[in-house]
Design a protein around this motif. Structure first.
Motif, PDB file in Angstrom:
ATOM      1  N   ASN A  82       0.967  -1.266  -0.012  1.00 38.98           N
ATOM      2  CA  ASN A  82       0.147   0.024   0.010  1.00 38.98           C
ATOM      3  C   ASN A  82       0.764   1.314  -0.029  1.00 38.98           C
ATOM      4  OD1 ASN A  82      -1.659   2.456   1.222  1.00 38.98           O
ATOM      5  ND2 ASN A  82      -3.257   0.654   0.966  1.00 38.98           N
ATOM      6  N   PRO A  83       0.639   2.261  -0.859  1.00 41.19           N
ATOM      7  CA  PRO A  83       1.473   3.429  -0.781  1.00 41.19           C
ATOM      8  C   PRO A  83       1.636   4.153   0.520  1.00 41.19           C
ATOM      9  CG  PRO A  83      -0.378   3.949  -1.951  1.00 41.19           C
ATOM     10  CD  PRO A  83      -0.492   2.494  -1.781  1.00 41.19           C
ATOM     11  N   ASP A  84       0.525   3.988   1.410  1.00 39.10           N
ATOM     12  CA  ASP A  84       0.432   4.883   2.731  1.00 39.10           C
ATOM     13  C   ASP A  84       1.576   4.112   3.613  1.00 39.10           C
ATOM     14  OD1 ASP A  84      -0.798   5.517   5.495  1.00 39.10           O
ATOM     15  OD2 ASP A  84      -1.216   6.988   4.069  1.00 39.10           O
ATOM     16  N   LEU A  85       2.451   4.915   4.110  1.00 44.75           N
ATOM     17  CA  LEU A  85       3.401   4.392   5.109  1.00 44.75           C
ATOM     18  C   LEU A  85       2.738   4.060   6.439  1.00 44.75           C
ATOM     19  CD1 LEU A  85       6.189   3.765   6.106  1.00 44.75           C
ATOM     20  CD2 LEU A  85       6.414   6.257   6.725  1.00 44.75           C
ATOM     21  N   GLY A  86       1.808   4.725   6.696  1.00 43.50           N
ATOM     22  CA  GLY A  86       0.886   4.553   7.979  1.00 43.50           C
ATOM     23  C   GLY A  86       0.301   3.002   7.975  1.00 43.50           C
ATOM     24  N   ILE A  87      -0.160   2.913   7.004  1.00 42.94           N
ATOM     25  CA  ILE A  87      -1.002   1.367   6.796  1.00 42.94           C
ATOM     26  C   ILE A  87       0.098   0.385   6.904  1.00 42.94           C
ATOM     27  CG2 ILE A  87      -2.087   0.035   4.943  1.00 42.94           C
ATOM     28  CD1 ILE A  87      -3.846   2.561   4.087  1.00 42.94           C
ATOM     29  N   LYS A  88       1.344   0.485   6.168  1.00 46.62           N
ATOM     30  CA  LYS A  88       2.338  -0.358   6.198  1.00 46.62           C
ATOM     31  C   LYS A  88       2.790  -0.511   7.600  1.00 46.62           C
ATOM     32  CE  LYS A  88       4.408   0.981   1.673  1.00 46.62           C
ATOM     33  NZ  LYS A  88       4.494  -0.326   0.857  1.00 46.62           N
ATOM     34  N   MET A  89       3.076   0.507   8.280  1.00 48.39           N
ATOM     35  CA  MET A  89       3.505   0.178   9.776  1.00 48.39           C
ATOM     36  C   MET A  89       2.618  -0.398  10.739  1.00 48.39           C
ATOM     37  SD  MET A  89       6.148   3.478  10.425  1.00 48.39           S
ATOM     38  CE  MET A  89       4.924   4.925  10.425  1.00 48.39           C
ATOM     39  N   LYS A  90       1.009   0.271  10.550  1.00 45.82           N
ATOM     40  CA  LYS A  90       0.261  -0.396  11.454  1.00 45.82           C
ATOM     41  C   LYS A  90      -0.001  -1.646  11.158  1.00 45.82           C
ATOM     42  CE  LYS A  90      -4.850  -0.127  11.581  1.00 45.82           C
ATOM     43  NZ  LYS A  90      -6.202   0.283  11.039  1.00 45.82           N
ATOM     44  N   SER A  91       0.065  -2.341   9.815  1.00 47.78           N
ATOM     45  CA  SER A  91      -0.141  -3.676   9.650  1.00 47.78           C
ATOM     46  C   SER A  91       1.025  -4.353  10.250  1.00 47.78           C
ATOM     47  CB  SER A  91       0.037  -3.997   7.843  1.00 47.78           C
ATOM     48  OG  SER A  91      -0.135  -5.318   7.686  1.00 47.78           O
ATOM     49  N   ALA A  92       2.287  -3.980  10.245  1.00 47.68           N
ATOM     50  CA  ALA A  92       3.327  -4.817  10.665  1.00 47.68           C
ATOM     51  C   ALA A  92       3.156  -4.858  12.167  1.00 47.68           C
ATOM     52  CB  ALA A  92       4.684  -3.919  10.368  1.00 47.68           C
ATOM     53  N   PHE A  93       2.705  -3.734  12.926  1.00 47.32           N
ATOM     54  CA  PHE A  93       2.471  -3.865  14.408  1.00 47.32           C
ATOM     55  C   PHE A  93       1.207  -4.873  14.665  1.00 47.32           C
ATOM     56  CE2 PHE A  93       4.979  -0.035  14.838  1.00 47.32           C
ATOM     57  CZ  PHE A  93       5.625   0.036  16.214  1.00 47.32           C
ATOM     58  N   GLU A  94       0.225  -4.855  14.086  1.00 49.21           N
ATOM     59  CA  GLU A  94      -0.886  -5.600  14.291  1.00 49.21           C
ATOM     60  C   GLU A  94      -0.269  -7.001  14.257  1.00 49.21           C
ATOM     61  OE1 GLU A  94      -4.827  -3.707  12.080  1.00 49.21           O
ATOM     62  OE2 GLU A  94      -3.763  -4.562  10.907  1.00 49.21           O
ATOM     63  N   GLU A  95       0.284  -7.428  13.182  1.00 49.93           N
ATOM     64  CA  GLU A  95       0.863  -8.714  13.135  1.00 49.93           C
ATOM     65  C   GLU A  95       1.701  -9.145  14.321  1.00 49.93           C
ATOM     66  OE1 GLU A  95       3.201  -9.307   9.345  1.00 49.93           O
ATOM     67  OE2 GLU A  95       1.515  -8.889   8.220  1.00 49.93           O
ATOM     68  N   ALA A  96       2.706  -8.063  14.829  1.00 53.24           N
ATOM     69  CA  ALA A  96       3.603  -8.456  16.176  1.00 53.24           C
ATOM     70  C   ALA A  96       2.664  -8.778  17.366  1.00 53.24           C
ATOM     71  CB  ALA A  96       4.437  -7.256  16.166  1.00 53.24           C
ATOM     72  N   PHE A  97       1.657  -7.830  17.689  1.00 51.11           N
ATOM     73  CA  PHE A  97       0.770  -8.192  18.907  1.00 51.11           C
ATOM     74  C   PHE A  97       0.078  -9.409  18.489  1.00 51.11           C
ATOM     75  CE2 PHE A  97       1.638  -3.243  19.065  1.00 51.11           C
ATOM     76  CZ  PHE A  97       2.254  -3.610  20.339  1.00 51.11           C
ATOM     77  N   GLN A  98      -0.334  -9.916  17.499  1.00 51.56           N
ATOM     78  CA  GLN A  98      -1.132 -10.868  17.284  1.00 51.56           C
ATOM     79  C   GLN A  98      -0.518 -12.165  17.321  1.00 51.56           C
ATOM     80  OE1 GLN A  98      -2.710 -10.705  13.051  1.00 51.56           O
ATOM     81  NE2 GLN A  98      -4.101  -9.045  13.757  1.00 51.56           N
ATOM     82  N   ASN A  99       1.044 -12.102  17.288  1.00 54.82           N
ATOM     83  CA  ASN A  99       1.876 -13.014  17.486  1.00 54.82           C
ATOM     84  C   ASN A  99       2.466 -13.283  18.965  1.00 54.82           C
ATOM     85  OD1 ASN A  99       1.962 -14.017  14.823  1.00 54.82           O
ATOM     86  ND2 ASN A  99       3.522 -12.732  14.047  1.00 54.82           N
ATOM     87  N   GLY A 100       2.025 -12.461  19.599  1.00 54.47           N
ATOM     88  CA  GLY A 100       1.995 -12.429  21.118  1.00 54.47           C
ATOM     89  C   GLY A 100       3.236 -11.437  21.711  1.00 54.47           C
ATOM     90  N   TYR A 101       3.910 -10.565  20.860  1.00 53.17           N
ATOM     91  CA  TYR A 101       4.743  -9.778  21.394  1.00 53.17           C
ATOM     92  C   TYR A 101       4.179  -8.808  22.278  1.00 53.17           C
ATOM     93  CZ  TYR A 101       8.093 -12.188  18.045  1.00 53.17           C
ATOM     94  OH  TYR A 101       8.574 -12.738  17.562  1.00 53.17           O
ATOM     95  N   GLU A 102       4.920  -8.356  23.352  1.00 51.81           N
ATOM     96  CA  GLU A 102       4.310  -7.718  24.421  1.00 51.81           C
ATOM     97  C   GLU A 102       4.882  -6.040  24.274  1.00 51.81           C
ATOM     98  OE1 GLU A 102       5.044  -9.390  28.236  1.00 51.81           O
ATOM     99  OE2 GLU A 102       3.822 -10.993  27.822  1.00 51.81           O
ATOM    100  N   SER A 103       6.103  -5.907  23.508  1.00 51.94           N
ATOM    101  CA  SER A 103       6.899  -4.762  23.375  1.00 51.94           C
ATOM    102  C   SER A 103       7.351  -4.557  21.910  1.00 51.94           C
ATOM    103  CB  SER A 103       7.887  -4.523  24.366  1.00 51.94           C
ATOM    104  OG  SER A 103       7.585  -4.447  25.674  1.00 51.94           O
ATOM    105  N   VAL A 104       7.060  -3.621  21.302  1.00 48.70           N
ATOM    106  CA  VAL A 104       7.263  -3.821  19.836  1.00 48.70           C
ATOM    107  C   VAL A 104       7.858  -2.258  19.196  1.00 48.70           C
ATOM    108  CG1 VAL A 104       6.270  -3.904  17.395  1.00 48.70           C
ATOM    109  CG2 VAL A 104       5.314  -5.433  19.478  1.00 48.70           C
ATOM    110  N   CYS A 105       9.158  -2.331  18.629  1.00 51.84           N
ATOM    111  CA  CYS A 105       9.353  -1.075  18.280  1.00 51.84           C
ATOM    112  C   CYS A 105       9.800  -0.940  16.785  1.00 51.84           C
ATOM    113  CB  CYS A 105      10.860  -0.793  18.909  1.00 51.84           C
ATOM    114  SG  CYS A 105      10.596  -0.216  20.375  1.00 51.84           S
ATOM    115  N   ILE A 106       9.492   0.061  16.043  1.00 50.85           N
ATOM    116  CA  ILE A 106      10.178  -0.108  14.511  1.00 50.85           C
ATOM    117  C   ILE A 106      10.861   0.980  14.217  1.00 50.85           C
ATOM    118  CG2 ILE A 106       8.269   1.473  14.003  1.00 50.85           C
ATOM    119  CD1 ILE A 106       7.623  -0.127  11.267  1.00 50.85           C
ATOM    120  N   ILE A 107      11.984   0.647  13.297  1.00 49.24           N
ATOM    121  CA  ILE A 107      13.013   1.617  12.876  1.00 49.24           C
ATOM    122  C   ILE A 107      13.153   1.266  11.221  1.00 49.24           C
ATOM    123  CG2 ILE A 107      14.377   1.498  14.924  1.00 49.24           C
ATOM    124  CD1 ILE A 107      16.178  -0.475  13.671  1.00 49.24           C
TER     125      ILE A 107
END
Length: 207
Positions: A82-107
């Protein structure tokens, strides 16, 4: 190894003419590509020292034959197309929390000054706070961290402008999150930003 932490690393597939385009506008596509490839190596060296799992999110296609390990604690994934960076990052965070991670950072892979100590500081902040932000000197940010998904921080942003970090902080306050601001660092987006790197290092990075 802290398996409840995930560091998401957004990278672009290093292809001529498709990465560091603002930098390439003044130094040329070849040097810009060399620079980005070297920044990927630096990002790898930095993140290898971070306690936790790491997910490499590629911009265009999964590359299982590059510098990044295909074995834990590294994992490979594809950014949402998706061209929108926000959608890209939101999707990655969603996947992380769905996979059980409790603290997530993105760089990303554009900040020369970002090191493992700063990333560890971010994860440490999340032990007592809801969110953490590493602002860049152009008004964006080089790191974002949360303990649960807050979709608001990815919406209604003018990405790649000086309003991104202030708008994100405003979201934190509106939602009522307790947050920590890290030190301001420089994302290397253009030739002027290169001046923040020691001269001897710049010559090596462009080769």
């Amino acid at each position: 190894m802290n398996k409840k932490r995930l560091l998401i690393i957004f990278v672009k597939n290093p292809e001529l003419g498709k990465c560091k385009t603002r930098l390439a506008a003044t130094i040329g596509d070849k040097k810009a590509l060399n620079f980005y490839r070297n920044m990927l190596h630096r990002t790898k060296q930095v993140t290898e020292k971070v306690d936790g799992n790491k997910a490499i999110y590629y911009s265009s296609f999964l590359d299982f034959d590059d510098l990044w390990s295909n074995e834990p604690p590294f994992y490979k994934a594809l950014q949402k197309q998706n061209p929108d960076l926000g959608i890209k990052m939101k999707s990655a965070f969603e996947e992380a929390f769905q996979n059980g991670y409790e603290s997530v950072c993105i760089i990303g892979s554009d900040c020369w000054a970002l090191d493992d100590k700063v990333i560890e500081q971010a994860f440490k902040a999340l032990e007592s706070k809801d969110a953490v932000l590493g602002p860049s000197n152009d008004g964006g940010y080089y790191l974002l961290g949360m303990n649960q998904l807050h979709s608001e921080v990815f919406s209604d942003k003018e990405w790649s402008t000086e309003t991104v970090a202030p708008s994100t902080i405003k979201d934190f306050k509106k939602i009522g999150l307790k947050y920590v601001l890290l030190q301001e660092l420089t994302d290397i987006d253009n030739e002027e930003d290169l001046r923040t790197i020691p001269k001897a290092q710049i010559e090596r990075l462009l080769k």
